[in-house]
Design an enzyme around this catalytic site. Structure first.
Site, PDB file in Angstrom:
ATOM      1  N   LEU A  53       0.859  -1.177   0.000  1.00  0.00           N
ATOM      2  CA  LEU A  53       0.000   0.000   0.000  1.00  0.00           C
ATOM      3  C   LEU A  53       0.898   1.230   0.000  1.00  0.00           C
ATOM      4  O   LEU A  53       1.978   1.218   0.593  1.00  0.00           O
ATOM      5  CB  LEU A  53      -0.906   0.028   1.242  1.00  0.00           C
ATOM      6  CG  LEU A  53      -1.982  -1.051   1.372  1.00  0.00           C
ATOM      7  CD1 LEU A  53      -2.686  -0.934   2.726  1.00  0.00           C
ATOM      8  CD2 LEU A  53      -3.001  -0.966   0.245  1.00  0.00           C
ATOM      9  N   ASP A  54       0.433   2.315  -0.637  1.00  0.00           N
ATOM     10  CA  ASP A  54       1.175   3.569  -0.598  1.00  0.00           C
ATOM     11  C   ASP A  54       1.313   4.059   0.837  1.00  0.00           C
ATOM     12  O   ASP A  54       0.473   3.754   1.694  1.00  0.00           O
ATOM     13  CB  ASP A  54       0.457   4.642  -1.421  1.00  0.00           C
ATOM     14  CG  ASP A  54       0.470   4.352  -2.910  1.00  0.00           C
ATOM     15  OD1 ASP A  54       1.275   3.513  -3.345  1.00  0.00           O
ATOM     16  OD2 ASP A  54      -0.343   4.971  -3.629  1.00  0.00           O
ATOM     17  N   ARG A  55       2.320   4.880   1.070  1.00  0.00           N
ATOM     18  CA  ARG A  55       2.548   5.426   2.403  1.00  0.00           C
ATOM     19  C   ARG A  55       1.287   6.092   2.971  1.00  0.00           C
ATOM     20  O   ARG A  55       0.922   5.895   4.121  1.00  0.00           O
ATOM     21  CB  ARG A  55       3.688   6.448   2.362  1.00  0.00           C
ATOM     22  CG  ARG A  55       3.981   7.076   3.714  1.00  0.00           C
ATOM     23  CD  ARG A  55       4.701   8.415   3.566  1.00  0.00           C
ATOM     24  NE  ARG A  55       6.051   8.278   3.086  1.00  0.00           N
ATOM     25  CZ  ARG A  55       7.136   8.344   3.871  1.00  0.00           C
ATOM     26  NH1 ARG A  55       6.999   8.549   5.172  1.00  0.00           N
ATOM     27  NH2 ARG A  55       8.337   8.221   3.356  1.00  0.00           N
ATOM     28  N   THR A  57      -1.862   5.643   2.242  1.00  0.00           N
ATOM     29  CA  THR A  57      -3.079   4.827   2.266  1.00  0.00           C
ATOM     30  C   THR A  57      -3.167   4.047   3.567  1.00  0.00           C
ATOM     31  O   THR A  57      -2.178   3.457   4.019  1.00  0.00           O
ATOM     32  CB  THR A  57      -3.101   3.861   1.076  1.00  0.00           C
ATOM     33  OG1 THR A  57      -3.022   4.607  -0.140  1.00  0.00           O
ATOM     34  CG2 THR A  57      -4.376   3.025   1.068  1.00  0.00           C
ATOM     35  N   ARG A 150      -5.193   6.235  -7.785  1.00  0.00           N
ATOM     36  CA  ARG A 150      -4.899   7.665  -7.782  1.00  0.00           C
ATOM     37  C   ARG A 150      -4.815   8.215  -9.206  1.00  0.00           C
ATOM     38  O   ARG A 150      -5.373   9.287  -9.502  1.00  0.00           O
ATOM     39  CB  ARG A 150      -3.600   7.906  -7.021  1.00  0.00           C
ATOM     40  CG  ARG A 150      -3.677   7.487  -5.558  1.00  0.00           C
ATOM     41  CD  ARG A 150      -2.304   7.458  -4.894  1.00  0.00           C
ATOM     42  NE  ARG A 150      -1.722   8.798  -4.808  1.00  0.00           N
ATOM     43  CZ  ARG A 150      -0.501   9.022  -4.336  1.00  0.00           C
ATOM     44  NH1 ARG A 150       0.263   8.011  -3.945  1.00  0.00           N
ATOM     45  NH2 ARG A 150      -0.035  10.263  -4.278  1.00  0.00           N
TER      46      ARG A 150
END
Length: 224
Positions: A53-55, A57, A150
């Site tokens: 997961l992105d930072r 999120t 995104r």
């Protein structure tokens, strides 16, 4: 970090927003993988990261403890049998949902964009609430490309609230939450659905935009 589900083979945790999953070359702060690995090492177990997961999120993410089941999990990923659902708060009013099928490619050191010849990326978007210039979305993935949600939302003119890379820095973070993950257990074969509750900052940002978060039921979106 909250443990959402754990057995002898798997551990699912709730990732807080603004926590890295893995250590990069320049990261000095704690990272989620090392936190989980230390927890399991105390019991003589190992952690094998199965997704990212992105930072910014928040939400559910899982690790395998057993290399012997990794091939089964990989097959489920390849067959699109592991279904992930997200909640996102986007800019603008979106009343109708549908599929976004647009290829993605890297366009900068950390950014991606819709480009012909890129890797196929398919996202399901279903609006579930509206407010003052924003919409709450239920989002499913048929593919799992970096920054897919995104970029796709920005490409259709509805970037995530707070997405400084593809929209505006108008919230504390990109408002994206990995709500649930559904799969077959790699050992028992039984259905397994793990959910992560919405964090306070997401609920508060929805309230600031005049959106009441509804209860959501049913299987994760994303099937096609």
């Amino acid at each position: 970090m909250d443990v959402l589900y754990e057995d002898d083979h798997l551990i699912f945790v709730g990732k807080p927003a603004n926590l890295l999953v893995q250590r990069g070359y320049d990261a000095v702060e704690p990272v989620l993988f090392e936190m989980v690995a230390r927890r399991l090492a105390e019991r003589g177990e190992r952690a094998i990261l199965m997704q990212r997961l992105d930072r910014g999120t928040s939400g559910v993410i899982f690790f395998s403890k057993d290399p012997a089941v990794n091939a089964r999990l990989t097959r489920q990923f390849e067959r699109k049998e592991i279904r992930k659902e997200y909640l996102g708060l986007c800019e603008g009013e979106m009343r109708e949902g549908g599929w976004v099928d647009a290829p993605l490619a890297r366009i900068g050191p950390i950014s991606f964009g819709v480009r012909a010849g890129g890797k196929r990326a398919v996202t399901r978007i279903d609006p579930v609430g509206w407010g003052r210039g924003a919409s709450l979305l239920r989002i499913g993935l048929l593919t799992g490309r970096t920054h897919q949600i995104r970029v796709h939302l920005a490409a259709i003119g509805h970037p995530l609230a707070g997405d400084w890379l593809y929209g505006e820095r108008n919230a504390a973070r990109p408002m994206l939450h990995a709500r649930s993950l559904a799969m077959r257990h790699p050992v028992s074969g039984a259905p397994l659905v793990v959910e992560a509750p919405l964090p306070d900052d997401f609920v508060e940002e929805c309230a600031r935009r005049g959106i009441a978060v509804p209860p959501l039921f049913g299987p994760p979106a994303g099937g096609r």
